[in-house]
Design a protein around this motif. Structure first.
Motif, PDB file in Angstrom:
ATOM      1  N   VAL A   1      -3.496   5.809   3.614  1.00 17.57           N
ATOM      2  CA  VAL A   1      -5.461   6.398   3.928  1.00 17.57           C
ATOM      3  C   VAL A   1      -5.540   7.012   2.306  1.00 17.57           C
ATOM      4  CG1 VAL A   1      -6.952   7.476   4.929  1.00 17.57           C
ATOM      5  CG2 VAL A   1      -5.156   6.683   6.699  1.00 17.57           C
ATOM      6  N   ARG A   2      -4.759   7.709   2.112  1.00 18.85           N
ATOM      7  CA  ARG A   2      -4.924   8.496   0.484  1.00 18.85           C
ATOM      8  C   ARG A   2      -5.327   7.584  -0.587  1.00 18.85           C
ATOM      9  NH1 ARG A   2      -2.225  13.161  -1.362  1.00 18.85           N
ATOM     10  NH2 ARG A   2      -3.644  12.419  -3.559  1.00 18.85           N
ATOM     11  N   ASN A   3      -4.461   6.410  -0.456  1.00 18.68           N
ATOM     12  CA  ASN A   3      -3.874   5.554  -0.946  1.00 18.68           C
ATOM     13  C   ASN A   3      -5.073   4.492  -0.879  1.00 18.68           C
ATOM     14  OD1 ASN A   3      -1.419   6.418  -2.279  1.00 18.68           O
ATOM     15  ND2 ASN A   3      -0.046   4.603  -1.269  1.00 18.68           N
ATOM     16  N   LEU A   4      -5.518   3.384   0.210  1.00 22.44           N
ATOM     17  CA  LEU A   4      -6.467   2.686   0.563  1.00 22.44           C
ATOM     18  C   LEU A   4      -7.672   3.245  -0.324  1.00 22.44           C
ATOM     19  CD1 LEU A   4      -5.633   1.758   4.212  1.00 22.44           C
ATOM     20  CD2 LEU A   4      -4.850   0.514   2.337  1.00 22.44           C
TER      21      LEU A   4
ATOM     22  N   TYR B   1       0.698  -1.308   8.780  1.00 25.03           N
ATOM     23  CA  TYR B   1       1.920  -1.496  10.655  1.00 25.03           C
ATOM     24  C   TYR B   1       2.690  -0.072  10.696  1.00 25.03           C
ATOM     25  CZ  TYR B   1      -0.551  -5.579  11.340  1.00 25.03           C
ATOM     26  OH  TYR B   1      -1.852  -6.458  11.830  1.00 25.03           O
ATOM     27  N   ASP B   2       3.540  -0.433  10.236  1.00 30.01           N
ATOM     28  CA  ASP B   2       4.954   0.190  10.620  1.00 30.01           C
ATOM     29  C   ASP B   2       4.410   2.135  10.058  1.00 30.01           C
ATOM     30  OD1 ASP B   2       5.419  -1.632  11.707  1.00 30.01           O
ATOM     31  OD2 ASP B   2       7.178  -2.252  10.026  1.00 30.01           O
ATOM     32  N   PHE B   3       4.204   1.746   8.132  1.00 25.74           N
ATOM     33  CA  PHE B   3       4.321   3.093   7.420  1.00 25.74           C
ATOM     34  C   PHE B   3       3.502   4.439   8.390  1.00 25.74           C
ATOM     35  CE2 PHE B   3       3.427   5.927   3.563  1.00 25.74           C
ATOM     36  CZ  PHE B   3       5.118   6.110   3.093  1.00 25.74           C
ATOM     37  N   PRO B   4       2.340   3.892   8.611  1.00 29.82           N
ATOM     38  CA  PRO B   4       1.468   5.237   8.948  1.00 29.82           C
ATOM     39  C   PRO B   4       2.070   6.266  10.028  1.00 29.82           C
ATOM     40  CG  PRO B   4       0.543   3.430   8.093  1.00 29.82           C
ATOM     41  CD  PRO B   4       1.890   2.129   8.434  1.00 29.82           C
ATOM     42  N   LEU B   5       3.011   5.331  11.135  1.00 28.78           N
ATOM     43  CA  LEU B   5       3.503   5.443  12.128  1.00 28.78           C
ATOM     44  C   LEU B   5       4.612   6.306  12.709  1.00 28.78           C
ATOM     45  CD1 LEU B   5       3.295   2.456  14.139  1.00 28.78           C
ATOM     46  CD2 LEU B   5       1.262   4.195  13.683  1.00 28.78           C
ATOM     47  N   LYS B   6       5.376   6.751  11.393  1.00 26.35           N
ATOM     48  CA  LYS B   6       6.972   7.183  10.667  1.00 26.35           C
ATOM     49  C   LYS B   6       5.601   9.212  11.453  1.00 26.35           C
ATOM     50  CE  LYS B   6       9.155   4.331   7.704  1.00 26.35           C
ATOM     51  NZ  LYS B   6       9.476   3.726   6.357  1.00 26.35           N
ATOM     52  N   SER B   7       4.822   9.560  10.672  1.00 28.85           N
ATOM     53  CA  SER B   7       4.266  11.203  11.135  1.00 28.85           C
ATOM     54  C   SER B   7       2.902  10.538  10.651  1.00 28.85           C
ATOM     55  CB  SER B   7       5.708  11.342  10.180  1.00 28.85           C
ATOM     56  OG  SER B   7       4.867  11.790   8.676  1.00 28.85           O
ATOM     57  N   PRO B   8       2.381  11.977  10.756  1.00 32.18           N
ATOM     58  CA  PRO B   8       0.849  12.047  10.235  1.00 32.18           C
ATOM     59  C   PRO B   8       1.297  12.370   8.296  1.00 32.18           C
ATOM     60  CG  PRO B   8       1.798  13.700  11.995  1.00 32.18           C
ATOM     61  CD  PRO B   8       2.788  13.400  11.790  1.00 32.18           C
ATOM     62  N   VAL B   9       1.878  12.431   8.175  1.00 27.30           N
ATOM     63  CA  VAL B   9       2.014  12.999   6.539  1.00 27.30           C
ATOM     64  C   VAL B   9       2.335  11.394   6.064  1.00 27.30           C
ATOM     65  CG1 VAL B   9       3.184  13.445   4.420  1.00 27.30           C
ATOM     66  CG2 VAL B   9       2.963  15.033   6.172  1.00 27.30           C
ATOM     67  N   HIS B  10       2.949  10.371   6.747  1.00 22.80           N
ATOM     68  CA  HIS B  10       2.916   9.183   5.440  1.00 22.80           C
ATOM     69  C   HIS B  10       1.560   8.293   6.046  1.00 22.80           C
ATOM     70  CE1 HIS B  10       6.979  10.242   6.327  1.00 22.80           C
ATOM     71  NE2 HIS B  10       7.800   9.024   5.470  1.00 22.80           N
ATOM     72  N   ARG B  11       0.839   8.902   7.172  1.00 23.69           N
ATOM     73  CA  ARG B  11      -1.068   8.252   8.003  1.00 23.69           C
ATOM     74  C   ARG B  11      -1.400   8.619   6.672  1.00 23.69           C
ATOM     75  NH1 ARG B  11      -3.446   5.999  11.851  1.00 23.69           N
ATOM     76  NH2 ARG B  11      -6.000   6.007  11.918  1.00 23.69           N
ATOM     77  N   LYS B  12      -1.217   9.313   5.970  1.00 27.95           N
ATOM     78  CA  LYS B  12      -2.262  10.290   5.288  1.00 27.95           C
ATOM     79  C   LYS B  12      -1.985   9.739   3.872  1.00 27.95           C
ATOM     80  CE  LYS B  12      -3.840  14.821   2.997  1.00 27.95           C
ATOM     81  NZ  LYS B  12      -3.604  16.268   3.252  1.00 27.95           N
TER      82      LYS B  12
ATOM     83  N   SER C   1      -8.718   0.177  10.470  1.00 28.17           N
ATOM     84  CA  SER C   1      -8.722   1.105  11.827  1.00 28.17           C
ATOM     85  C   SER C   1      -8.743   2.440  11.180  1.00 28.17           C
ATOM     86  CB  SER C   1      -7.127   0.425  12.802  1.00 28.17           C
ATOM     87  OG  SER C   1      -6.430   0.216  11.659  1.00 28.17           O
ATOM     88  N   LEU C   2      -7.155   1.867   9.459  1.00 24.66           N
ATOM     89  CA  LEU C   2      -7.068   3.619   8.473  1.00 24.66           C
ATOM     90  C   LEU C   2      -7.663   4.120   7.887  1.00 24.66           C
ATOM     91  CD1 LEU C   2      -3.608   1.951   7.867  1.00 24.66           C
ATOM     92  CD2 LEU C   2      -3.522   3.940   9.920  1.00 24.66           C
ATOM     93  N   PHE C   3      -8.560   2.983   7.254  1.00 29.83           N
ATOM     94  CA  PHE C   3      -9.688   3.344   6.805  1.00 29.83           C
ATOM     95  C   PHE C   3     -11.022   2.555   6.550  1.00 29.83           C
ATOM     96  CE2 PHE C   3     -11.732   3.143   1.812  1.00 29.83           C
ATOM     97  CZ  PHE C   3     -11.951   4.094   2.028  1.00 29.83           C
TER      98      PHE C   3
ATOM     99  N   ALA D   1       0.589  -1.302  -0.090  1.00 29.61           N
ATOM    100  CA  ALA D   1       0.104  -0.525   0.091  1.00 29.61           C
ATOM    101  C   ALA D   1       0.870   1.822   0.415  1.00 29.61           C
ATOM    102  CB  ALA D   1      -0.914   0.258   1.131  1.00 29.61           C
ATOM    103  N   SER D   2       1.737   1.250   0.303  1.00 28.60           N
ATOM    104  CA  SER D   2       2.513   2.338   1.135  1.00 28.60           C
ATOM    105  C   SER D   2       3.722   2.765  -0.256  1.00 28.60           C
ATOM    106  CB  SER D   2       3.643   2.565   2.086  1.00 28.60           C
ATOM    107  OG  SER D   2       4.489   1.068   1.627  1.00 28.60           O
ATOM    108  N   GLY D   3       3.915   1.812  -1.103  1.00 29.96           N
ATOM    109  CA  GLY D   3       4.884   2.435  -2.573  1.00 29.96           C
ATOM    110  C   GLY D   3       4.167   1.954  -3.835  1.00 29.96           C
ATOM    111  N   TYR D   4       3.719   0.729  -4.471  1.00 30.06           N
ATOM    112  CA  TYR D   4       3.016   0.583  -4.933  1.00 30.06           C
ATOM    113  C   TYR D   4       1.366   0.691  -5.435  1.00 30.06           C
ATOM    114  CZ  TYR D   4       7.471  -1.896  -7.466  1.00 30.06           C
ATOM    115  OH  TYR D   4       8.515  -1.751  -8.150  1.00 30.06           O
ATOM    116  N   GLY D   5       0.980   0.917  -3.727  1.00 26.30           N
ATOM    117  CA  GLY D   5      -0.012   1.881  -3.664  1.00 26.30           C
ATOM    118  C   GLY D   5      -0.611   2.669  -4.278  1.00 26.30           C
ATOM    119  N   THR D   6       1.138   3.438  -4.343  1.00 24.32           N
ATOM    120  CA  THR D   6       1.115   4.844  -4.408  1.00 24.32           C
ATOM    121  C   THR D   6       1.209   5.171  -6.059  1.00 24.32           C
ATOM    122  OG1 THR D   6       2.638   6.621  -2.882  1.00 24.32           O
ATOM    123  CG2 THR D   6       2.379   7.045  -4.362  1.00 24.32           C
ATOM    124  N   LEU D   7       1.678   4.202  -6.625  1.00 25.01           N
ATOM    125  CA  LEU D   7       1.788   3.836  -8.104  1.00 25.01           C
ATOM    126  C   LEU D   7      -0.060   3.796  -8.449  1.00 25.01           C
ATOM    127  CD1 LEU D   7       4.803   2.904 -10.089  1.00 25.01           C
ATOM    128  CD2 LEU D   7       3.486   5.002 -10.601  1.00 25.01           C
ATOM    129  N   GLY D   8      -0.189   2.910  -8.201  1.00 29.66           N
ATOM    130  CA  GLY D   8      -1.183   2.440  -8.448  1.00 29.66           C
ATOM    131  C   GLY D   8      -2.884   3.523  -8.406  1.00 29.66           C
TER     132      GLY D   8
END
Length: 366
Positions: A121-124, A107-118, A143-145, A82-89
């Motif tokens: 969520v946008r990708n999902l 699990y890990d990526f959204p906890l790095k910062s509010p920007v990462h969580r955003k 829990s995220l979306f 979701a964090s990598g190829y999900g952005t491309l998708g």
């Protein structure tokens, strides 16, 4: 149907999905930023390699990805992670679009910062349907979306390939404790090494004759390899520990069949599904797992294996001792484990489940 994957070619998970869909007669295309690893992709699948590497490529490759998708004209786009190829998708703007979450991305990526969580969520939100390999990771994703459009499809195995074969070891008296994992902190290989050393020491002090038969087998490569070899030396078990390095996935059954007990004591919740564990169970091995992420989900406690607390060296050592001392228990758990995998994690069934999701989402978007 025409299926276009956005995923890392270096991952065996990607390779298996691409190959499975190709073998089912679908026209399969893989768009990737990663080089193919030791595992072979079906020659009927078409691979497109993107020039801009990760991580910037997850953003800057979107124009070429749009162009490729326009050429391919797939029936469905399926991005993995979701964090990598999900952005491309998401940036491709293509529909029907399915996104599979893998673990650390939710699990890990959204906890790095509010920007990462955003970003996550946008990708999902951009996907028409979400897929998870385990129920615990599905809950984390929701829990995220929150969305009703999500399926749990295990990443199962081919039990014809992963099967118990006759013992080919030169010394059949050895009792081999082992694992097949990447040598990285997440997977707790250091915990296994310490627990094995402690179990052996306890058995020697208790004058258990099986202590002399113990061997440790670690299959896999990774950044911690030197550190882990040094740890084995420090604990005086280097002479009975074998590091095999990374092996092609096709060879994994051979290594599993040289073990008597399989251990996976990962330390992070992002260990979202225990593929390696069900591979071991399918080969008739009793398993010891930590209580993290999706690992307990693939084990029937005290029937197919033992579940220990995370980062619990002494508890893991006790579990090893219990299985070493009781051959009948090892064999019964191994038999139970194979049946459990056949009933719940047969790969052909999982592929059919994914095909059903594809058909459903295509119908939705017509």
């Amino acid at each position: 149907m025409k299926i276009c994957f956005l995923a890392g070619a270096s991952s065996i998970h990607t390779v298996r999905w691409v190959n499975a869909m190709s073998e089912r007669g679908h026209k399969v295309y893989l768009i990737t930023m990663h080089q193919l690893g030791p595992d072979v992709i079906n020659p009927n699948a078409k691979i497109y390699n993107l020039k801009i590497p990760a991580p910037t490529g997850y953003y800057f490759n979107y124009i070429i990805v749009r162009s490729l998708i326009n050429q391919i004209k797939p029936d469905i786009l399926h991005a993995h992670y979701a964090s990598g190829y999900g952005t491309l998708g998401r940036l491709s703007g293509f529909h029907p679009y399915i996104l599979s979450v893998w673990g650390s991305d939710v699990y890990d990526f959204p906890l790095k910062s509010p920007v990462h969580r955003k970003i996550i969520v946008r990708n999902l939100r951009a996907a028409d349907w979400l897929c998870s390999t385990s129920h615990v990771m599905k809950d984390q994703t929701l829990s995220l979306f929150p969305t009703p459009n999500i399926s749990v499809i295990p990443f199962g195995i081919d039990t014809r390939k992963f099967n118990k074969i006759s013992d080919q070891r030169p010394d059949k008296e050895e009792i081999v404790v082992g694992t097949v994992k990447t040598l990285a902190p997440k997977y707790g290989i250091d915990i296994l090494i310490r627990a094995f050393a402690l179990a052996r020491e306890s058995m020697i002090k208790g004058n258990y004759k099986d202590a002399a038969k113990l061997r440790l087998l670690i299959v896999g490569g990774g950044p911690d390899e030197t550190k882990l070899k040094n740890l084995a030396r420090e604990l005086n078990i280097a002479d009975i520990t074998t590091f095999c390095g990374k092996v092609p996935h096709e060879e994994v059954p051979k290594y599993l069949n040289s073990m008597d007990i399989y251990v996976a004591v990962s330390r992070y919740e992002s260990e979202s599904f225990g593929v390696a564990i069900i591979e071991a169970s399918a080969c008739g091995l009793p398993v010891i797992v930590s209580d993290v992420g999706g690992l307990p989900e693939v084990v029937v406690a005290n029937k197919t294996g033992l579940i220990v607390w995370r980062e619990d060296v002494s508890g893991t050592a006790e579990a090893i001792i219990k299985l070493v001392r009781d051959r009948d228990l090892r064999e019964q758990m191994g038999l139970n484990g194979r049946l459990h995998v056949q009933e719940n994690y047969e790969w052909s069934k999982n592929v059919s489940q994914m095909e059903e999701v594809y058909a459903k989402v295509i119908r939705m978007k017509r």
